[in-house]
Design a protein around this motif. Sequence first.
Motif, PDB file in Angstrom:
ATOM      1  N   ASP A  35     -16.285 -21.227 -61.667  1.00  0.00           N
ATOM      2  CA  ASP A  35     -14.850 -21.491 -61.776  1.00  0.00           C
ATOM      3  C   ASP A  35     -14.194 -21.679 -60.411  1.00  0.00           C
ATOM      4  OD1 ASP A  35     -14.605 -21.402 -64.573  1.00  0.00           O
ATOM      5  OD2 ASP A  35     -14.670 -19.223 -64.529  1.00  0.00           O
ATOM      6  N   ASP A  36     -13.068 -22.369 -60.424  1.00  0.00           N
ATOM      7  CA  ASP A  36     -12.248 -22.521 -59.229  1.00  0.00           C
ATOM      8  C   ASP A  36     -11.322 -21.306 -59.148  1.00  0.00           C
ATOM      9  OD1 ASP A  36     -10.656 -23.229 -57.140  1.00  0.00           O
ATOM     10  OD2 ASP A  36      -9.844 -25.048 -58.051  1.00  0.00           O
ATOM     11  N   VAL A  37     -11.771 -20.258 -58.453  1.00  0.00           N
ATOM     12  CA  VAL A  37     -11.009 -19.004 -58.431  1.00  0.00           C
ATOM     13  C   VAL A  37      -9.734 -19.125 -57.624  1.00  0.00           C
ATOM     14  CG1 VAL A  37     -13.028 -17.543 -58.822  1.00  0.00           C
ATOM     15  CG2 VAL A  37     -12.369 -18.120 -56.484  1.00  0.00           C
ATOM     16  N   THR A  38      -9.578 -20.174 -56.821  1.00  0.00           N
ATOM     17  CA  THR A  38      -8.348 -20.337 -56.063  1.00  0.00           C
ATOM     18  C   THR A  38      -7.145 -20.539 -56.978  1.00  0.00           C
ATOM     19  OG1 THR A  38      -8.658 -22.734 -55.830  1.00  0.00           O
ATOM     20  CG2 THR A  38      -9.622 -21.328 -54.125  1.00  0.00           C
ATOM     21  N   ARG A  39      -7.394 -20.843 -58.238  1.00  0.00           N
ATOM     22  CA  ARG A  39      -6.304 -20.971 -59.201  1.00  0.00           C
ATOM     23  C   ARG A  39      -5.726 -19.619 -59.596  1.00  0.00           C
ATOM     24  NH1 ARG A  39      -7.711 -25.765 -63.378  1.00  0.00           N
ATOM     25  NH2 ARG A  39      -8.545 -27.282 -61.920  1.00  0.00           N
ATOM     26  N   PHE A  40      -6.416 -18.542 -59.237  1.00  0.00           N
ATOM     27  CA  PHE A  40      -6.013 -17.210 -59.667  1.00  0.00           C
ATOM     28  C   PHE A  40      -5.847 -16.319 -58.440  1.00  0.00           C
ATOM     29  CE2 PHE A  40      -8.535 -19.239 -62.920  1.00  0.00           C
ATOM     30  CZ  PHE A  40      -7.701 -19.135 -64.026  1.00  0.00           C
ATOM     31  N   PRO A  41      -4.616 -16.085 -57.989  1.00  0.00           N
ATOM     32  CA  PRO A  41      -4.419 -15.293 -56.770  1.00  0.00           C
ATOM     33  C   PRO A  41      -4.833 -13.836 -56.911  1.00  0.00           C
ATOM     34  CG  PRO A  41      -2.311 -15.835 -57.811  1.00  0.00           C
ATOM     35  CD  PRO A  41      -3.353 -16.640 -58.512  1.00  0.00           C
ATOM     36  N   PHE A  42      -4.871 -13.299 -58.147  1.00  0.00           N
ATOM     37  CA  PHE A  42      -5.204 -11.894 -58.342  1.00  0.00           C
ATOM     38  C   PHE A  42      -6.498 -11.802 -59.152  1.00  0.00           C
ATOM     39  CE2 PHE A  42      -5.184  -7.677 -60.083  1.00  0.00           C
ATOM     40  CZ  PHE A  42      -4.458  -6.894 -59.205  1.00  0.00           C
ATOM     41  N   LEU A  43      -7.540 -11.254 -58.527  1.00  0.00           N
ATOM     42  CA  LEU A  43      -8.817 -11.050 -59.202  1.00  0.00           C
ATOM     43  C   LEU A  43      -9.038  -9.559 -59.442  1.00  0.00           C
ATOM     44  CD1 LEU A  43     -11.169 -13.452 -57.179  1.00  0.00           C
ATOM     45  CD2 LEU A  43      -9.914 -13.942 -59.293  1.00  0.00           C
ATOM     46  N   TYR A  44      -9.683  -9.257 -60.554  1.00  0.00           N
ATOM     47  CA  TYR A  44      -9.982  -7.875 -60.924  1.00  0.00           C
ATOM     48  C   TYR A  44     -11.452  -7.791 -61.286  1.00  0.00           C
ATOM     49  CZ  TYR A  44     -10.164  -3.766 -64.036  1.00  0.00           C
ATOM     50  OH  TYR A  44     -10.506  -2.583 -64.639  1.00  0.00           O
ATOM     51  N   ILE A  45     -12.135  -6.751 -60.774  1.00  0.00           N
ATOM     52  CA  ILE A  45     -13.550  -6.574 -61.078  1.00  0.00           C
ATOM     53  C   ILE A  45     -13.808  -5.115 -61.413  1.00  0.00           C
ATOM     54  CG2 ILE A  45     -14.192  -6.247 -58.640  1.00  0.00           C
ATOM     55  CD1 ILE A  45     -16.837  -7.697 -59.286  1.00  0.00           C
ATOM     56  N   THR A  46     -14.595  -4.880 -62.469  1.00  0.00           N
ATOM     57  CA  THR A  46     -14.910  -3.519 -62.880  1.00  0.00           C
ATOM     58  C   THR A  46     -16.310  -3.500 -63.489  1.00  0.00           C
ATOM     59  OG1 THR A  46     -14.118  -1.594 -64.143  1.00  0.00           O
ATOM     60  CG2 THR A  46     -13.934  -3.753 -65.204  1.00  0.00           C
ATOM     61  N   GLY A  47     -16.792  -2.330 -63.839  1.00  0.00           N
ATOM     62  CA  GLY A  47     -18.111  -2.193 -64.449  1.00  0.00           C
ATOM     63  C   GLY A  47     -18.702  -0.828 -64.189  1.00  0.00           C
ATOM     64  N   HIS A  48     -19.885  -0.616 -64.736  1.00  0.00           N
ATOM     65  CA  HIS A  48     -20.610   0.639 -64.559  1.00  0.00           C
ATOM     66  C   HIS A  48     -21.803   0.485 -63.621  1.00  0.00           C
ATOM     67  CE1 HIS A  48     -18.797   1.398 -68.654  1.00  0.00           C
ATOM     68  NE2 HIS A  48     -18.483   2.507 -68.038  1.00  0.00           N
ATOM     69  N   GLU A  49     -22.404  -0.682 -63.643  1.00  0.00           N
ATOM     70  CA  GLU A  49     -23.703  -0.871 -63.005  1.00  0.00           C
ATOM     71  C   GLU A  49     -23.573  -1.597 -61.666  1.00  0.00           C
ATOM     72  OE1 GLU A  49     -25.744  -3.070 -65.994  1.00  0.00           O
ATOM     73  OE2 GLU A  49     -25.153  -1.694 -67.577  1.00  0.00           O
TER      74      GLU A  49
END
Length: 411
Positions: free
Chosen positions: A264-278
């Motif tokens: 994806d073109d992430v520049t379209r989204f100024p706010f990124l969120y990342i989560t997980g367990h592993e």
Amino acid sequence: MIVAGGVRLYCLSGKDGTEEWRYQAGSLIVSSPAVGDADGDGAPEVVFGAGQDLVCLNALAGHFKWRYGTSGHVYSSPALGSRSRSEPFRRDWPMFRHDPQRTGFYGYQLGPLGVYVGSDDGNLHLVDGRTGRRIDCFAVQFPDLVIQSGNHGSLKFLSSPSLADLDGNGTLEAVFTLVDRVWAVEDLGSTRATRAEPASQTGRRETAKKNTAPVRNSFALAQVAHTGGWNPTIPVPAKLLEELTKRAKLDVVPEMVPVSLRDDDVTRFPFLYITGHEEVKLTDEEVGKLKGHLERGGFLLAEACCNAEPFHRSVRAIAVRIFGENGIAKLAADHPLFSKVYPMQSVRIGGVAAAPEFEGAAARGRLAFLLTRQDYACSWGGASCSSGCRGVAGEDSYRMMTNIVVTALTE
């Protein structure tokens, strides 16, 4: 190999037939399972129908990932297809079991994928392989045909779809049979394949993207898909998005938007969120793409779901690759983040007040990255986490997230 028997799905060793894992479904499994990298994390998933549901599991361990409900029984076997890399029809017709050997295996590295499946509610459903959310559906109707009791309209869907770009225009068609007809339904949302058009003046060929940008002055919670269980079983953040609309006075996109650092073109989204367990593993290309986005004004919030140490440790290592070891530091108690909208000198965790703990990194003089072990997401929606972790209380979570989002969008 993966086989169904009654209400159970079994993974058996191809070497000696010993059982590696089993999954107990709530209803009879009739459809054949399809295996492929549905969510784009680089590992295979298995997708199958059970009762009125479409179910997705991690194919290596049998762990549940998502469930999509229809209004009728799912006897149809699902087909998996890349909606971003459509290619013209060739001799190796991608049937519902994928290949002439009928393996049902769609490959490890083709994701993220769309899941196409019929239900006897009379619809062909298209589901996002990353989230299990409906993208679209097509109601199969026979206005000119009298069926059984004399009713016109929808018919129970027993056929399994096949996928191909039949007309060579770069979009997928789903093909299936019902009664006396062959249907071809075009997926207009699938992306055209890259062709030999003249290059632009910059030397870069223009190609379409899967995800669209949020409208101007709107906010989208864009969640990064990755190999570390990127979408853990937590309450859907609809309540959080509703709270951000009121508290931050933003026009908020009402659903979480999954994005891939690979596609994806992430520049379209100024706010990124990342989560997980592993543990999270990113390629050099993905790290470079993320670094460029953060340096050009993007922001990344990373939180370890259920306080998971493997996730926290691996994401911090990725941040070191981007900012350097000296570029990451614990936020002081008087950092502007903790008073941006709400005064947040403490948060309640398991009924006990604790200081908010974040590590941060700056890019070009502004805060671009936050990492925390404290679990904020498990209280979104007011539900307690099924894993029993000690997450931040709901009101404190909404307040802190408001501070974070406003900081990210205004600095």
